[in-house]
Design an enzyme around this catalytic site. Sequence first.
Site, PDB file in Angstrom:
ATOM      1  N   THR A  35       0.818  -1.220   0.000  1.00 10.10           N
ATOM      2  CA  THR A  35       0.000   0.000   0.000  1.00 10.10           C
ATOM      3  C   THR A  35       0.851   1.269   0.000  1.00 10.10           C
ATOM      4  O   THR A  35       0.316   2.376  -0.066  1.00 10.10           O
ATOM      5  CB  THR A  35      -0.893   0.032   1.263  1.00 10.10           C
ATOM      6  OG1 THR A  35      -0.043  -0.159   2.395  1.00 10.10           O
ATOM      7  CG2 THR A  35      -1.953  -1.062   1.227  1.00 10.10           C
TER       8      THR A  35
ATOM      9  N   CYS B 100      17.695   4.889  -3.666  1.00 10.76           N
ATOM     10  CA  CYS B 100      17.276   5.582  -4.898  1.00 10.76           C
ATOM     11  C   CYS B 100      18.343   6.533  -5.442  1.00 10.76           C
ATOM     12  O   CYS B 100      18.622   6.536  -6.645  1.00 10.76           O
ATOM     13  CB  CYS B 100      15.977   6.348  -4.643  1.00 10.76           C
ATOM     14  SG  CYS B 100      15.953   7.220  -3.070  1.00 10.76           S
TER      15      CYS B 100
ATOM     16  N   GLY C 253      10.481  10.072  -1.521  1.00 12.55           N
ATOM     17  CA  GLY C 253      11.501   9.143  -1.025  1.00 12.55           C
ATOM     18  C   GLY C 253      11.317   8.838   0.450  1.00 12.55           C
ATOM     19  O   GLY C 253      11.804   7.825   0.948  1.00 12.55           O
TER      20      GLY C 253
ATOM     21  N   HIS D  77      14.317  12.568  -8.155  1.00 12.12           N
ATOM     22  CA  HIS D  77      15.491  13.224  -7.574  1.00 12.12           C
ATOM     23  C   HIS D  77      16.376  13.822  -8.670  1.00 12.12           C
ATOM     24  O   HIS D  77      16.511  13.243  -9.756  1.00 12.12           O
ATOM     25  CB  HIS D  77      16.375  12.204  -6.838  1.00 12.12           C
ATOM     26  CG  HIS D  77      15.731  11.523  -5.669  1.00 12.12           C
ATOM     27  ND1 HIS D  77      14.615  11.990  -5.028  1.00 12.12           N
ATOM     28  CD2 HIS D  77      16.113  10.387  -5.002  1.00 12.12           C
ATOM     29  CE1 HIS D  77      14.324  11.173  -4.019  1.00 12.12           C
ATOM     30  NE2 HIS D  77      15.201  10.192  -3.999  1.00 12.12           N
TER      31      HIS D  77
HETATM   32  P1  A2P Z   1       0.209   0.179   5.882  1.00 11.23           P
HETATM   33  O1  A2P Z   1      -0.472   0.836   4.711  1.00 11.23           O
HETATM   34  O2  A2P Z   1      -0.648  -0.903   6.470  1.00 11.23           O
HETATM   35  O3  A2P Z   1       0.753   1.132   6.891  1.00 11.23           O
HETATM   36  P2  A2P Z   1       5.529   4.092   2.723  1.00 11.23           P
HETATM   37  O4  A2P Z   1       6.963   3.755   2.401  1.00 11.23           O
HETATM   38  O5  A2P Z   1       4.825   4.791   1.628  1.00 11.23           O
HETATM   39  O6  A2P Z   1       5.416   4.789   4.048  1.00 11.23           O
HETATM   40  O7  A2P Z   1       4.779   2.667   2.901  1.00 11.23           O
HETATM   41  C1  A2P Z   1       5.156   1.714   3.847  1.00 11.23           C
HETATM   42  C2  A2P Z   1       4.478   0.378   3.546  1.00 11.23           C
HETATM   43  O8  A2P Z   1       4.910  -0.558   4.536  1.00 11.23           O
HETATM   44  C3  A2P Z   1       2.959   0.407   3.615  1.00 11.23           C
HETATM   45  O9  A2P Z   1       2.438  -0.513   2.696  1.00 11.23           O
HETATM   46  C4  A2P Z   1       2.714  -0.049   5.042  1.00 11.23           C
HETATM   47  O10 A2P Z   1       1.449  -0.637   5.252  1.00 11.23           O
HETATM   48  C5  A2P Z   1       3.767  -1.118   5.164  1.00 11.23           C
HETATM   49  N1  A2P Z   1       4.053  -1.442   6.567  1.00 11.23           N
HETATM   50  C6  A2P Z   1       4.402  -0.585   7.556  1.00 11.23           C
HETATM   51  N2  A2P Z   1       4.569  -1.261   8.722  1.00 11.23           N
HETATM   52  C7  A2P Z   1       4.338  -2.569   8.450  1.00 11.23           C
HETATM   53  C8  A2P Z   1       4.365  -3.780   9.218  1.00 11.23           C
HETATM   54  N3  A2P Z   1       4.663  -3.776  10.524  1.00 11.23           N
HETATM   55  N4  A2P Z   1       4.064  -4.947   8.611  1.00 11.23           N
HETATM   56  C9  A2P Z   1       3.778  -4.972   7.296  1.00 11.23           C
HETATM   57  N5  A2P Z   1       3.736  -3.862   6.504  1.00 11.23           N
HETATM   58  C10 A2P Z   1       4.021  -2.684   7.065  1.00 11.23           C
END
Ligand code: A2P
Length: 361
Positions: A12, A129, A160, A253
Amino acid sequence: MREYNVAILGATGAVGTRMIQQLEQSTIPTKSVKLLASSRSAGKKLKFKGKELTVEETTPDSFNGIDLVLASAGGSVSAKYLPEAVKRGAVCVDNTSHFRMDPEVPLVVPEINADRVEEHRGILSDPNCSTIQMVMALGPIYRKFGLKQVICSTYQAVSGAGQSALNELMEESQQVLNGEPVHPKILPTKGDKKHYQMAFNLLPQIDVFHDDGYTHEEWKMIHETKKILLNDMNAKDIKVTATCVRVPIRIAHGETVYFEVEDKSATADQIRDLLEKAPGVVVQDDPAHQIYPQSILAEGKRDTFVGRIRPDLENKGAFNMWVVSDNLLKGAAWNAVQIAEELVKRDLVRVPDNPYIPENK
Ligand code: A2P
């Protein structure tokens, strides 16, 4: 033809959503695709090849039956789950910095060092990146003319730092335009104590500071470049230094790169010709017509764009250039999918008999 069960960890997020899109457009034959995130987004629906998929909360057993994992959910999440995935027979391409400097983990930019994938024991890393786009331009130059020194300054887009940082920039920009106060909570880096306004500002901090005064992002650029080009993160053969700056743009970037080559007879025209032929690199360099790479034009593209290639006016054998690339695509999701394509092409989507399971080391 073998088809693969693929899991995207962090599906996500800013990079994860692009991993879905890049996987859709790749040559990788998929039997199934599993979208994993935290409990916060379990149940959310996202599409893969027109089919609606439900995001699942990640647990160790999420990786049962998975052949290939593309991960971009943060370093601690990779540290926790990738060993579990490898134990269950899945090969992992990790976009976080967690395993990058581990000597057992290949750090790969396919156009530059694709053969390293042969050495994998379950985990491979996608470089940072800003490192990827710099080595995309420097790799061909290094091979042809040798490299003595590299000095890079980055102008890094807010995406980023993840989707939440991007939301913060948009919100703050609106607040400043409305004459309202801003309330920074994430930037410059989630993991540090103080947070500053990013909208209409420049922040010379990406990631946390080390005791030597360099940020972790700068450290990554130095050591990852050496690991990719010289296969040794501490090699002294090329001197590398960097200053990383966050700028208030959304995506792609920019970098000024000063480099000194070994072969002093090298000319800017030769370097331009070389980069015009380099895979994944597009030269946009015509000052007379004001042609040079721009972030808004690079957004959504897989290539690395190079321009402003010119010799230093005082140092023979030294040059300056301007390098721009979409940090979420070539800088992350596309490079990870390219590594996976390379594994598929070489029939290496299998964990070897001596897997590398970091927690057991
Ligand atoms: P979630 O949408 O449930 O928070 P970004 O780099 O854009 O901040 O996204 C981080 C990604 O890592 C998101 O998909 C987030 O899911 C996921 N994420 C963050 N913490 C965890 C976790 N403990 N277990 C699995 N996925 C995670």
